[in-house]
Design an enzyme around this catalytic site. Sequence first.
Site, PDB file in Angstrom:
ATOM      1  N   TYR A 197     -17.229 -17.357 -31.329  1.00 40.51           N
ATOM      2  CA  TYR A 197     -16.250 -16.614 -30.993  1.00 40.51           C
ATOM      3  C   TYR A 197     -16.378 -16.374 -29.929  1.00 40.51           C
ATOM      4  CZ  TYR A 197     -17.597 -15.261 -36.083  1.00 40.51           C
ATOM      5  OH  TYR A 197     -17.794 -15.760 -37.095  1.00 40.51           O
TER       6      TYR A 197
ATOM      7  N   LYS B 209     -28.625 -24.201 -37.224  1.00 41.50           N
ATOM      8  CA  LYS B 209     -28.427 -25.787 -37.666  1.00 41.50           C
ATOM      9  C   LYS B 209     -29.520 -27.153 -36.692  1.00 41.50           C
ATOM     10  CE  LYS B 209     -25.932 -26.547 -41.059  1.00 41.50           C
ATOM     11  NZ  LYS B 209     -26.532 -27.890 -41.898  1.00 41.50           N
TER      12      LYS B 209
ATOM     13  N   ASP C  32     -28.591 -22.460 -43.264  1.00 38.16           N
ATOM     14  CA  ASP C  32     -27.880 -22.889 -44.926  1.00 38.16           C
ATOM     15  C   ASP C  32     -29.268 -22.679 -46.217  1.00 38.16           C
ATOM     16  OD1 ASP C  32     -29.196 -25.389 -44.180  1.00 38.16           O
ATOM     17  OD2 ASP C  32     -27.249 -26.846 -44.847  1.00 38.16           O
TER      18      ASP C  32
ATOM     19  N   ASP D 190     -22.847 -13.082 -39.008  1.00 38.64           N
ATOM     20  CA  ASP D 190     -21.461 -12.492 -39.423  1.00 38.64           C
ATOM     21  C   ASP D 190     -21.754 -12.981 -40.966  1.00 38.64           C
ATOM     22  OD1 ASP D 190     -19.182 -11.750 -39.672  1.00 38.64           O
ATOM     23  OD2 ASP D 190     -18.390 -13.297 -38.671  1.00 38.64           O
TER      24      ASP D 190
ATOM     25  N   ASP E 295     -23.230 -10.082 -44.042  1.00 38.47           N
ATOM     26  CA  ASP E 295     -22.639  -9.832 -45.117  1.00 38.47           C
ATOM     27  C   ASP E 295     -23.469  -9.866 -46.835  1.00 38.47           C
ATOM     28  OD1 ASP E 295     -20.380  -9.120 -43.160  1.00 38.47           O
ATOM     29  OD2 ASP E 295     -18.766  -9.544 -43.591  1.00 38.47           O
TER      30      ASP E 295
END
Length: 367
Positions: free
Chosen positions: A142, A192, A224, A248, A252
């Site tokens: 980001y 990852k 993942d 992020d 959630d």
Amino acid sequence: MSNPSILILPGDGIGPEVMDQVTRIIDWFGAKRDLAFDVSTDLVGGAAYDAHGTPLHDDTMAKAQEVDAVLLGAVGGPKYDDLDFSVKPERGLLRLRKEMDLYANLRPAQCFDALADFSSLKKDIVAGLDIMIVRELTSGVYFGEPRGIFEEGNERVGINTQRYTESEIERAARSAFELAMRRNKKVCSMEKANVMESGILWREVVTKVCEEYPEVELSHMYADNGAMQLVRAPKQFDVIVTDNLFGDILSDCAAMLTGSLGMLPSASLGAPMANGRPKAMYEPVHGSAPDIAGQGKANPIACMLSFAMALRYSFDQGDEAARLEAAIEKVLADGARTGDLMGPEGGTPLSTTEMGDVILAALDASL
Ligand code: NAD
């Protein structure tokens, strides 16, 4: 010695309504537990824009840097949707996080037994769930450069860059290990590393930091797979540490395991100040809920649980945090519900203030 200081920024929409109930809780700890705080209140978001033409006045920013903890309600609302990007309410929140350098975002996913039916997963998978996600908040994709939309040949290309320095990974990892030491001493790091160099570095640095915490059991998981495991068997985790982007999404996802937005607290922590306390801001995960603002319907529990996190992580009052959490658990077990927690069986929901009343009564009963 002076009392620890708290800056309250109620913000917009339901922010002031839920924060009023937290103020009653803070007063209760002062009166009944000899735990007084120096509390000041100021404006943020749309409320600050209305008063000063900016979503965060410089004086408020300066105060936030001085206090032991900031408690924030929520910002935003339709009234401010058309404002220029630079003065939107959310910019006030982002400025606080950035200038206080709050690099570790803590999102607990805790499922109160009384609300296990609200989860989209089966009750036995989530009942008693208590995990903590530590998301790196100030770096990664980001923020990384280069970024932008560029011309390349005869088409455009959108670019964002995942970039992490060793020290950025190290401080986020250290936050996670410190937390694990206060909990069940397990950290799972997610990246990852199979396809991203930044993930390889992340894994190396987290492994190195773990050497300082020999009691903590460290595991690594590709993000993942982490997402799958979170919905398959979330109770296998204690503390999860991950980068800004994966955090992020994973936080959630974990949040939804527990049911309502009105129940979810968060903390954002930075480096220790001169007094040893971390720079800190505590806030519910939910927004300003314009659809119910001003109607006395908001659930104040997320904001109260955020204050419980402040008691634990800023003020070293873990026992008093547990007292508040137990009072909340008790009233839920007894059937107290705001509108967002009403099941298909119906009933009369409590107002925001009534929920405050029953939680204060449960606190009294805990003495
Ligand atoms: P929201 O979280 O405000 O509301 C989503 C839904 O959840 C609504 O139906 C709302 O009524 C309900 N809800 C949320 N909190 C509740 C509570 N405590 N009790 C009962 N019900 C609750 O998200 P949104 O509608 O997407 O956003 C509304 C505004 O809030 C927007 O301006 C958005 O930018 C802002 N926002 C702010 C923050 C923040 O301040 N940290 C976070 C998210 C959204």
